[in-house]
Scaffold this motif. Sequence first.
Motif, PDB file in Angstrom:
ATOM      1  N   ARG A  15      -2.574   4.888   3.199  1.00 27.00           N
ATOM      2  CA  ARG A  15      -1.966   5.378   1.950  1.00 27.00           C
ATOM      3  C   ARG A  15      -1.069   4.311   1.331  1.00 27.00           C
ATOM      4  O   ARG A  15      -1.031   4.162   0.114  1.00 27.00           O
ATOM      5  CB  ARG A  15      -1.179   6.669   2.186  1.00 27.00           C
ATOM      6  N   LEU A  16      -0.346   3.592   2.158  1.00 24.12           N
ATOM      7  CA  LEU A  16       0.492   2.505   1.639  1.00 24.12           C
ATOM      8  C   LEU A  16      -0.368   1.468   0.916  1.00 24.12           C
ATOM      9  O   LEU A  16      -0.021   1.011  -0.175  1.00 24.12           O
ATOM     10  CB  LEU A  16       1.273   1.836   2.764  1.00 24.12           C
ATOM     11  N   ILE A  17      -1.484   1.110   1.512  1.00 22.96           N
ATOM     12  CA  ILE A  17      -2.390   0.139   0.883  1.00 22.96           C
ATOM     13  C   ILE A  17      -2.915   0.698  -0.439  1.00 22.96           C
ATOM     14  O   ILE A  17      -2.966  -0.010  -1.447  1.00 22.96           O
ATOM     15  CB  ILE A  17      -3.541  -0.246   1.836  1.00 22.96           C
ATOM     16  N   ALA A  18      -3.282   1.980  -0.435  1.00 19.62           N
ATOM     17  CA  ALA A  18      -3.808   2.612  -1.652  1.00 19.62           C
ATOM     18  C   ALA A  18      -2.784   2.599  -2.785  1.00 19.62           C
ATOM     19  O   ALA A  18      -3.150   2.582  -3.958  1.00 19.62           O
ATOM     20  CB  ALA A  18      -4.247   4.047  -1.350  1.00 19.62           C
ATOM     21  N   TYR A  19      -1.507   2.593  -2.428  1.00 17.66           N
ATOM     22  CA  TYR A  19      -0.434   2.561  -3.432  1.00 17.66           C
ATOM     23  C   TYR A  19       0.179   1.166  -3.541  1.00 17.66           C
ATOM     24  O   TYR A  19       1.372   1.023  -3.783  1.00 17.66           O
ATOM     25  CB  TYR A  19       0.625   3.617  -3.115  1.00 17.66           C
ATOM     26  N   ASP A  20      -0.665   0.158  -3.386  1.00 15.40           N
ATOM     27  CA  ASP A  20      -0.268  -1.249  -3.554  1.00 15.40           C
ATOM     28  C   ASP A  20       0.877  -1.668  -2.640  1.00 15.40           C
ATOM     29  O   ASP A  20       1.674  -2.540  -2.999  1.00 15.40           O
ATOM     30  CB  ASP A  20       0.094  -1.549  -5.014  1.00 15.40           C
ATOM     31  N   GLY A  21       0.973  -1.034  -1.475  1.00  9.97           N
ATOM     32  CA  GLY A  21       1.999  -1.416  -0.515  1.00  9.97           C
ATOM     33  C   GLY A  21       3.396  -1.042  -0.958  1.00  9.97           C
ATOM     34  O   GLY A  21       4.361  -1.675  -0.537  1.00  9.97           O
TER      35      GLY A  21
END
Length: 159
Positions: A15-21
């Motif tokens: 999820r963090l990756i999906a939200y640009d970290g």
Amino acid sequence: MHTEYIAVRRHTIERLIAYDGQAIAVGTTSVRTLESLYYMGLKVMENPDLTEEQLHVNQWEPYDGNGKKEDVRVVLQALLDWMDRHALTVLHSSTQIIIAPGYDYHIVKMLVTNFHQPQSTLLLLVSAFVKGDWRRIYDYALSHDFRFLSYGDSSLLIP
């Protein structure tokens, strides 16, 4: 700084990756956990054979002067890839990271937290987050009868 043990699910990192970290942290333990993921990812990028225990983030590790700055999504993906190689769905490790003025935040972009005690490591973390502007925030809270410490009022900090 005391050690905090952390457990982060694979889904959280995805999820963090999906939200640009980028994340909104609720509480200082969440801040320390999220920011430690960045340094754990850097470690596995340099040495993919590390154990979970070796991912431990030491107190002053972010300030070691290496100046390395990687894209957060790349670092988090490296951590996911490392978890895949070790067949992990949950990352268990620990951190002693101290966040103080001069720290460069990587993942946390907004912070919900209480008003902390003077001369505490938690106030250092807040000071680092608001680029040293904590006095203005705390003066406002004091002049408006905000409650401090664990069961007090909280604040949403957006630098």
